[in-house]
Design a protein around this motif. Sequence first.
Motif, PDB file in Angstrom:
ATOM      1  N   ILE A 273       0.838  -1.205   0.000  1.00 26.40           N
ATOM      2  CA  ILE A 273       0.000   0.000   0.000  1.00 26.40           C
ATOM      3  C   ILE A 273       0.873   1.256   0.000  1.00 26.40           C
ATOM      4  CG2 ILE A 273      -1.590   1.357   1.433  1.00 26.40           C
ATOM      5  CD1 ILE A 273      -2.834  -1.338   2.311  1.00 26.40           C
ATOM      6  N   VAL A 325     -10.271   8.977  -6.063  1.00 23.44           N
ATOM      7  CA  VAL A 325     -10.488   7.545  -6.193  1.00 23.44           C
ATOM      8  C   VAL A 325     -10.117   7.148  -7.606  1.00 23.44           C
ATOM      9  CG1 VAL A 325     -12.130   5.654  -6.060  1.00 23.44           C
ATOM     10  CG2 VAL A 325     -12.318   7.603  -4.480  1.00 23.44           C
ATOM     11  N   THR A 327      -8.764   4.338 -10.728  1.00 22.78           N
ATOM     12  CA  THR A 327      -9.130   3.006 -11.220  1.00 22.78           C
ATOM     13  C   THR A 327      -7.941   2.296 -11.856  1.00 22.78           C
ATOM     14  OG1 THR A 327      -9.814   3.977 -13.324  1.00 22.78           O
ATOM     15  CG2 THR A 327     -11.521   3.708 -11.632  1.00 22.78           C
ATOM     16  N   MET A 331      -4.078   1.677  -7.793  1.00 22.49           N
ATOM     17  CA  MET A 331      -5.220   1.720  -6.881  1.00 22.49           C
ATOM     18  C   MET A 331      -5.792   0.325  -6.669  1.00 22.49           C
ATOM     19  SD  MET A 331      -7.093   3.392  -4.873  1.00 22.49           S
ATOM     20  CE  MET A 331      -6.576   5.066  -5.257  1.00 22.49           C
ATOM     21  N   ARG A 332      -5.859  -0.485  -7.706  1.00 27.60           N
ATOM     22  CA  ARG A 332      -6.384  -1.840  -7.556  1.00 27.60           C
ATOM     23  C   ARG A 332      -5.488  -2.676  -6.639  1.00 27.60           C
ATOM     24  NH1 ARG A 332      -7.297  -1.343 -13.180  1.00 27.60           N
ATOM     25  NH2 ARG A 332      -5.682  -2.878 -13.674  1.00 27.60           N
ATOM     26  N   GLN A 335      -6.189  -1.564  -3.074  1.00 30.18           N
ATOM     27  CA  GLN A 335      -7.470  -2.104  -2.611  1.00 30.18           C
ATOM     28  C   GLN A 335      -7.366  -3.593  -2.276  1.00 30.18           C
ATOM     29  OE1 GLN A 335      -9.883  -0.915  -5.947  1.00 30.18           O
ATOM     30  NE2 GLN A 335     -10.548   1.001  -4.977  1.00 30.18           N
ATOM     31  N   ALA A 336      -6.657  -4.322  -3.129  1.00 30.48           N
ATOM     32  CA  ALA A 336      -6.480  -5.753  -2.874  1.00 30.48           C
ATOM     33  C   ALA A 336      -5.685  -5.990  -1.597  1.00 30.48           C
ATOM     34  CB  ALA A 336      -5.796  -6.417  -4.066  1.00 30.48           C
ATOM     35  N   ALA A 338      -5.504  -3.961   0.980  1.00 33.10           N
ATOM     36  CA  ALA A 338      -6.363  -3.617   2.127  1.00 33.10           C
ATOM     37  C   ALA A 338      -7.327  -4.756   2.439  1.00 33.10           C
ATOM     38  CB  ALA A 338      -7.129  -2.323   1.840  1.00 33.10           C
ATOM     39  N   GLN A 339      -7.881  -5.369   1.397  1.00 33.96           N
ATOM     40  CA  GLN A 339      -8.786  -6.503   1.608  1.00 33.96           C
ATOM     41  C   GLN A 339      -8.054  -7.673   2.258  1.00 33.96           C
ATOM     42  OE1 GLN A 339     -10.433  -7.295  -2.267  1.00 33.96           O
ATOM     43  NE2 GLN A 339     -11.878  -5.585  -2.172  1.00 33.96           N
ATOM     44  N   SER A 344     -10.411  -1.436   6.165  1.00 33.32           N
ATOM     45  CA  SER A 344     -11.393  -0.631   5.458  1.00 33.32           C
ATOM     46  C   SER A 344     -10.687   0.594   4.893  1.00 33.32           C
ATOM     47  CB  SER A 344     -12.515  -0.192   6.401  1.00 33.32           C
ATOM     48  OG  SER A 344     -11.991   0.508   7.511  1.00 33.32           O
TER      49      SER A 344
END
Length: 344
Positions: A273, A325, A327, A331-332, A335-336, A338-339, A344
């Motif tokens: 991240i 935000v 795309t 960024m992907r 997001q991955a 963080a998941q 969150s």
Amino acid sequence: MQDKLIDDEEIRLALLRGYNILDTAPEEGFDEIARLAGEICGTPIALVSLVEKDRQWFKAVQGLDVTETPIQMSICAHAIQSGDYLEVQDTTNDPRTAANPLVTGDEQIRFYAGALLTSADGVALGTLCVLDRVPRVLTEMQRTTLKILAKQVMRHLELREALGAAEMLRREVDHRVKNSLQALEALIRIQTRSVKTNEAREALEAVQGRLAMVSNLHEALYLSDAGAMVNLSGFLDRVVQTASAQMPQGIHVRHQVEPCKLQSRAASAVGMIVNEAIANAAKYAFEGRDKGAFDITGKIEGESYVLICADDGGPPAAGGVQTIVGTGLGMRIMQAAAQQLGAS
């Protein structure tokens, strides 16, 4: 006491030293076994004694103020020499112990019972022993229990050795992976110089940055004493130092991260991240500017750990805060990651 306790004394000593236990700090597991042995046998003194060539050293000591004695004072050495459990009910009446300084000196030891600490190869390394200042006789139950507890001491030694070997293997793997990643980084760096288009160059630089982050993780693991746990603060120091080289001149990367122990997989996600946030800011946030800052903060808030990556670039926004935000791939990836953290 003779220098040579058994026929294969050199093998015995090599095996003992191979456990890497001598002169280590006290450990609760060994102390608890010694304490239990003393309580069951009703003696004020209990020892986990490991017999070297010139001394006996105590991994656990209950009831004495010493951590070792010369071999000449070792009753445990007689147990090893006999090759069996040894019980001396009155040390003043046994020719092996009557002149021992522990018997004739201030300690006034009058009773000894020792169960051998025997390796899987049948080699005695020392004893779990109990001592008293008055003559006594153990019951069969006490003798049996002392022998069982001696086996538990050996299991602790063997587990300790296995964990040490696993830790050495882990460190070697992390070191080799780090070196392999650095070699791959170097190859990509060389390839980057020869590409013709900016798009290809940027793609290769992004890959190089991600490899550097993973390499930093393995370096942190290799240097860590906490197994597969990583200190997030020290790890992110390395990530930031590497990734911030992408920033335009005049842009300062600042970070203040509170220490936090994380599993290596979680640390990898956090590092990804931060790496992607810096890379994206370097690419998009400061166009046409010669000054700016990128701040990374990490702090514990209640039961959560809050990580913030923020820059002062981009066009002005109402209220002074702008959230973009995207795309794109970066960024992907964030997001991955963080998941993967359940964040969150």
